[in-house]
Design a protein around this motif. Structure first.
Motif, PDB file in Angstrom:
ATOM      1  N   ALA A 221       0.833  -1.216   0.000  1.00  0.00           N
ATOM      2  CA  ALA A 221       0.000   0.000   0.000  1.00  0.00           C
ATOM      3  C   ALA A 221       0.864   1.261   0.000  1.00  0.00           C
ATOM      4  N   SER A 222       1.921   1.282   0.800  1.00  0.00           N
ATOM      5  CA  SER A 222       2.739   2.493   0.875  1.00  0.00           C
ATOM      6  C   SER A 222       3.505   2.733  -0.421  1.00  0.00           C
ATOM      7  N   SER A 223       3.988   1.686  -1.074  1.00  0.00           N
ATOM      8  CA  SER A 223       4.701   1.897  -2.338  1.00  0.00           C
ATOM      9  C   SER A 223       3.744   2.360  -3.422  1.00  0.00           C
ATOM     10  N   GLN A 224       2.523   1.847  -3.435  1.00  0.00           N
ATOM     11  CA  GLN A 224       1.539   2.308  -4.413  1.00  0.00           C
ATOM     12  C   GLN A 224       1.136   3.756  -4.134  1.00  0.00           C
ATOM     13  N   GLN A 225       0.977   4.103  -2.865  1.00  0.00           N
ATOM     14  CA  GLN A 225       0.608   5.468  -2.501  1.00  0.00           C
ATOM     15  C   GLN A 225       1.731   6.449  -2.872  1.00  0.00           C
ATOM     16  N   GLU A 226       2.975   6.070  -2.618  1.00  0.00           N
ATOM     17  CA  GLU A 226       4.104   6.935  -2.980  1.00  0.00           C
ATOM     18  C   GLU A 226       4.164   7.153  -4.479  1.00  0.00           C
ATOM     19  N   GLU A 227       3.868   6.120  -5.252  1.00  0.00           N
ATOM     20  CA  GLU A 227       3.934   6.266  -6.705  1.00  0.00           C
ATOM     21  C   GLU A 227       2.874   7.230  -7.211  1.00  0.00           C
ATOM     22  N   THR A 228       1.698   7.233  -6.601  1.00  0.00           N
ATOM     23  CA  THR A 228       0.645   8.161  -7.048  1.00  0.00           C
ATOM     24  C   THR A 228       1.001   9.609  -6.726  1.00  0.00           C
ATOM     25  N   LYS A 229       1.855   9.843  -5.742  1.00  0.00           N
ATOM     26  CA  LYS A 229       2.244  11.202  -5.373  1.00  0.00           C
ATOM     27  C   LYS A 229       3.363  11.759  -6.262  1.00  0.00           C
ATOM     28  N   LEU A 230       4.040  10.890  -7.006  1.00  0.00           N
ATOM     29  CA  LEU A 230       5.152  11.349  -7.846  1.00  0.00           C
ATOM     30  C   LEU A 230       4.630  12.156  -9.026  1.00  0.00           C
ATOM     31  N   PRO A 231       5.297  13.262  -9.352  1.00  0.00           N
ATOM     32  CA  PRO A 231       4.874  14.035 -10.535  1.00  0.00           C
ATOM     33  C   PRO A 231       5.152  13.227 -11.801  1.00  0.00           C
ATOM     34  N   LEU A 232       4.285  13.394 -12.783  1.00  0.00           N
ATOM     35  CA  LEU A 232       4.445  12.677 -14.046  1.00  0.00           C
ATOM     36  C   LEU A 232       5.428  13.441 -14.927  1.00  0.00           C
ATOM     37  N   THR A 233       6.706  13.185 -14.726  1.00  0.00           N
ATOM     38  CA  THR A 233       7.750  13.798 -15.542  1.00  0.00           C
ATOM     39  C   THR A 233       8.603  12.698 -16.143  1.00  0.00           C
ATOM     40  N   ASP A 234       9.347  13.095 -17.149  1.00  0.00           N
ATOM     41  CA  ASP A 234      10.235  12.130 -17.790  1.00  0.00           C
ATOM     42  C   ASP A 234      11.658  12.232 -17.274  1.00  0.00           C
ATOM     43  N   SER A 235      11.827  12.848 -16.102  1.00  0.00           N
ATOM     44  CA  SER A 235      13.178  12.976 -15.567  1.00  0.00           C
ATOM     45  C   SER A 235      13.698  11.595 -15.183  1.00  0.00           C
ATOM     46  N   LEU A 236      14.998  11.457 -15.264  1.00  0.00           N
ATOM     47  CA  LEU A 236      15.624  10.172 -14.941  1.00  0.00           C
ATOM     48  C   LEU A 236      15.351   9.786 -13.496  1.00  0.00           C
ATOM     49  N   ARG A 237      15.381  10.752 -12.600  1.00  0.00           N
ATOM     50  CA  ARG A 237      15.126  10.475 -11.180  1.00  0.00           C
ATOM     51  C   ARG A 237      13.698   9.977 -10.956  1.00  0.00           C
ATOM     52  N   SER A 238      12.741  10.609 -11.601  1.00  0.00           N
ATOM     53  CA  SER A 238      11.337  10.203 -11.458  1.00  0.00           C
ATOM     54  C   SER A 238      11.129   8.793 -12.019  1.00  0.00           C
ATOM     55  N   LEU A 239      11.711   8.518 -13.177  1.00  0.00           N
ATOM     56  CA  LEU A 239      11.569   7.192 -13.782  1.00  0.00           C
ATOM     57  C   LEU A 239      12.216   6.115 -12.899  1.00  0.00           C
ATOM     58  N   HIS A 240      13.370   6.445 -12.348  1.00  0.00           N
ATOM     59  CA  HIS A 240      14.055   5.498 -11.471  1.00  0.00           C
ATOM     60  C   HIS A 240      13.233   5.236 -10.206  1.00  0.00           C
ATOM     61  N   THR A 241      12.672   6.279  -9.624  1.00  0.00           N
ATOM     62  CA  THR A 241      11.864   6.128  -8.409  1.00  0.00           C
ATOM     63  C   THR A 241      10.631   5.287  -8.693  1.00  0.00           C
ATOM     64  N   ARG A 242       9.964   5.555  -9.818  1.00  0.00           N
ATOM     65  CA  ARG A 242       8.779   4.754 -10.181  1.00  0.00           C
ATOM     66  C   ARG A 242       9.151   3.281 -10.370  1.00  0.00           C
ATOM     67  N   ALA A 243      10.262   3.026 -11.038  1.00  0.00           N
ATOM     68  CA  ALA A 243      10.691   1.648 -11.259  1.00  0.00           C
ATOM     69  C   ALA A 243      10.983   0.960  -9.928  1.00  0.00           C
ATOM     70  N   ARG A 244      11.624   1.669  -9.000  1.00  0.00           N
ATOM     71  CA  ARG A 244      11.938   1.095  -7.687  1.00  0.00           C
ATOM     72  C   ARG A 244      10.651   0.785  -6.920  1.00  0.00           C
ATOM     73  N   LEU A 245       9.689   1.707  -6.948  1.00  0.00           N
ATOM     74  CA  LEU A 245       8.426   1.483  -6.236  1.00  0.00           C
ATOM     75  C   LEU A 245       7.629   0.335  -6.854  1.00  0.00           C
ATOM     76  N   ARG A 246       7.662   0.226  -8.170  1.00  0.00           N
ATOM     77  CA  ARG A 246       6.956  -0.892  -8.825  1.00  0.00           C
ATOM     78  C   ARG A 246       7.633  -2.225  -8.490  1.00  0.00           C
ATOM     79  N   THR A 247       8.946  -2.224  -8.398  1.00  0.00           N
ATOM     80  CA  THR A 247       9.661  -3.437  -8.013  1.00  0.00           C
ATOM     81  C   THR A 247       9.270  -3.853  -6.596  1.00  0.00           C
ATOM     82  N   ILE A 248       9.184  -2.889  -5.694  1.00  0.00           N
ATOM     83  CA  ILE A 248       8.759  -3.187  -4.315  1.00  0.00           C
ATOM     84  C   ILE A 248       7.355  -3.768  -4.321  1.00  0.00           C
ATOM     85  N   SER A 249       6.457  -3.171  -5.097  1.00  0.00           N
ATOM     86  CA  SER A 249       5.071  -3.658  -5.166  1.00  0.00           C
ATOM     87  C   SER A 249       5.012  -5.080  -5.723  1.00  0.00           C
ATOM     88  N   LEU A 250       5.767  -5.330  -6.780  1.00  0.00           N
ATOM     89  CA  LEU A 250       5.764  -6.667  -7.377  1.00  0.00           C
ATOM     90  C   LEU A 250       6.327  -7.711  -6.417  1.00  0.00           C
TER      91      LEU A 250
END
Length: 189
Positions: free
Chosen positions: A109-138
């Motif tokens: 739940a916390s990794s999914q909630q954190e991902e929804t709070k991330l701004p939708l940008t194409d920055s490398l940091r944002s993409l990396h954070t989303r990938a890390r949170l999705r890995t945690i969720s999976l």
């Protein structure tokens, strides 16, 4: 300032009499027959002892201890101890499974909630954070599915006494894929 000499790994021992040697092939090896069989096995099972320290503690060589461990009655004792330790480890882990589920649900739940709070940008940091949170969720989902499909061993079914074959055991249904629910929602099915 002088440093003390390093302790040798192997200690020199005077030659043994022929009665104290076991012949293995062409090489004589000191014979090891401990007074306290159980203490040697307890020392072997102790994670703080190496094989060398167990041999030294019981006044023998590493090779003699190794040969003693291969004797049928000692090997059987070690195999029984190893089997009992594995059963205990599995039992301990099984008893703790109910405590793991709430933690995994919170993590998911916390990794999914954190991902929804991330701004939708194409920055490398944002993409990396989303990938890390999705890995945690999976991973959390994977472990929850493994726990959901966990089966304790069941006793073997009684055999039919009339000579009729016993039907095969019924297997539980497989765990659904972590993606099956999301796939069905995405395709409208």
């Amino acid at each position: 300032m002088t440093t003390p000499p390093a302790q040798p790994i192997f200690e020199f021992r005077p030659p043994l009499a022929d009665a104290d040697l076991a012949i293995t092939g062409d090489v004589p090896v000191p014979f090891f027959n401990p007074q306290n069989h159980d203490q040697v096995i307890a020392d072997l099972a102790d994670p703080h002892h190496s094989l060398i320290s167990v041999a030294a503690k019981h006044g023998t060589t590493l090779e003699a201890l190794s040969l003693w461990m291969t004797r049928p009655h000692v090997a059987d004792s070690l195999a029984n101890l190893q089997s009992a330790a594995a059963v205990k480890a599995r039992l301990t882990a099984s008893v703790q499974l109910p405590r793991a589920v709430p933690g995994l649900l919170t993590l998911l739940a916390s990794s999914q909630q954190e991902e929804t709070k991330l701004p939708l940008t194409d920055s490398l940091r944002s993409l990396h954070t989303r990938a890390r949170l999705r890995t945690i969720s999976l991973r959390a989902t994977h472990y929850l599915l493994r726990i959901a499909g966990y089966n304790t061993p069941r006793p073997a079914p009684a055999r039919a006494t009339d000579g009729a074959p016993t039907p095969p055991p019924v297997e539980p249904p497989p765990c659904p894929s972590a993606f099956s629910a999301a796939d069905s929602r995405a395709t409208g099915g």
